[in-house]
Design a protein around this motif. Sequence first.
Motif, PDB file in Angstrom:
ATOM      1  N   PRO A 137      33.899  50.909  34.249  1.00 37.92           N
ATOM      2  CA  PRO A 137      33.879  51.198  35.181  1.00 37.92           C
ATOM      3  C   PRO A 137      33.027  50.168  35.725  1.00 37.92           C
ATOM      4  N   PHE A 138      33.498  50.018  37.062  1.00 40.10           N
ATOM      5  CA  PHE A 138      32.256  48.791  37.931  1.00 40.10           C
ATOM      6  C   PHE A 138      32.068  49.185  38.935  1.00 40.10           C
ATOM      7  N   GLN A 139      30.329  49.558  38.960  1.00 38.24           N
ATOM      8  CA  GLN A 139      29.795  50.020  40.407  1.00 38.24           C
ATOM      9  C   GLN A 139      30.028  49.106  41.533  1.00 38.24           C
ATOM     10  N   GLN A 140      30.554  47.490  41.672  1.00 40.81           N
ATOM     11  CA  GLN A 140      31.519  47.036  43.002  1.00 40.81           C
ATOM     12  C   GLN A 140      32.564  46.098  42.604  1.00 40.81           C
ATOM     13  N   ILE A 141      33.110  46.725  43.614  1.00 43.78           N
ATOM     14  CA  ILE A 141      34.756  45.714  43.156  1.00 43.78           C
ATOM     15  C   ILE A 141      34.285  44.505  44.560  1.00 43.78           C
ATOM     16  N   SER A 142      34.929  43.498  44.495  1.00 45.22           N
ATOM     17  CA  SER A 142      34.491  42.948  46.430  1.00 45.22           C
ATOM     18  C   SER A 142      36.275  42.194  46.137  1.00 45.22           C
ATOM     19  N   SER A 143      36.595  42.222  47.280  1.00 46.00           N
ATOM     20  CA  SER A 143      37.963  41.888  47.993  1.00 46.00           C
ATOM     21  C   SER A 143      37.583  41.177  48.746  1.00 46.00           C
ATOM     22  N   ARG A 144      38.399  39.618  48.956  1.00 41.91           N
ATOM     23  CA  ARG A 144      37.807  38.887  50.116  1.00 41.91           C
ATOM     24  C   ARG A 144      39.809  38.550  50.299  1.00 41.91           C
ATOM     25  N   ALA A 145      40.941  38.574  51.242  1.00 40.94           N
ATOM     26  CA  ALA A 145      42.379  38.784  51.688  1.00 40.94           C
ATOM     27  C   ALA A 145      43.020  38.929  50.245  1.00 40.94           C
ATOM     28  N   PHE A 146      43.027  39.765  50.011  1.00 35.29           N
ATOM     29  CA  PHE A 146      43.090  39.914  48.836  1.00 35.29           C
ATOM     30  C   PHE A 146      44.503  41.007  49.358  1.00 35.29           C
ATOM     31  N   THR A 147      44.358  42.166  50.618  1.00 34.69           N
ATOM     32  CA  THR A 147      45.105  43.637  50.268  1.00 34.69           C
ATOM     33  C   THR A 147      44.519  44.753  50.976  1.00 34.69           C
ATOM     34  N   ALA A 168      34.945  45.122  50.490  1.00 28.48           N
ATOM     35  CA  ALA A 168      35.846  44.649  51.056  1.00 28.48           C
ATOM     36  C   ALA A 168      35.825  43.142  52.588  1.00 28.48           C
ATOM     37  N   MET A 169      36.095  42.303  52.124  1.00 30.46           N
ATOM     38  CA  MET A 169      35.236  41.457  53.332  1.00 30.46           C
ATOM     39  C   MET A 169      37.309  41.319  54.408  1.00 30.46           C
ATOM     40  N   LYS A 170      37.007  41.249  55.325  1.00 32.81           N
ATOM     41  CA  LYS A 170      37.271  41.370  56.180  1.00 32.81           C
ATOM     42  C   LYS A 170      37.371  40.737  57.767  1.00 32.81           C
TER      43      LYS A 170
END
Length: 215
Positions: A137-147, A168-170
């Motif tokens: 597993p990952f220590q960090q997961i980034s998300s931009r305009a995903f869900t 999570a980028m919002k």
Amino acid sequence: MSEALWQRQLADGLAQMELALDAATQAKLLAFLALLNKWNRAYNLTAVRDPGQMVSRQLLDSLSILPFVSTDHLLDVGAGGGLPGIPLAIVRPDSRFTLLDSNSKKTRFLTQCVLELGLKNVEVIHGRAEQCQPDQPFQQISSRAFTALDNLVAWCGDLLANDGEFLAMKGQFPDDEVSALPGHWQVSQRQSLSVPGADGDRHLLIVRRVTEPQL
């Protein structure tokens, strides 16, 4: 939009963000932006069409979360046009980045970026998050305009280490999304992001599992 203007916008933005990058790194960021602009005409990789906004809304916005990236192997889910994964990988060549997207056109673009930009630290995976099976597993997961956040933790929670965190980028602070989070997830930190040249609010939400109280 001339390359010279892009160069100036990038240099000015990086200075405002107090982010020192050498000329070669800046050139690679702009080479990525040129690829994104070229492929976007046919592949619909990003909604940003105005070349005058691309440095701010694509490069500088992606780099705004750099101070919060603490892992040496980050997963970027719903990577789309490579934001924020590709800019982060360019400025952090000693770290690894896995870019995951279910859209084959977008992963073809990402694979081409890796080849043309010589990004040895980037792996591109075509597939759905729910079906991804990493070695660990990952220590960090980034998300931009995903869900939305509740979907993010439902679809990608198994990919995150027990003590890991979502980045999570919002845009505006998503009160409704935060309220809809399942009880075993929480926003552990909220951070307003300052992106030179970008209008509107930008936020980073760090989402973690709720730690069970010690008995």
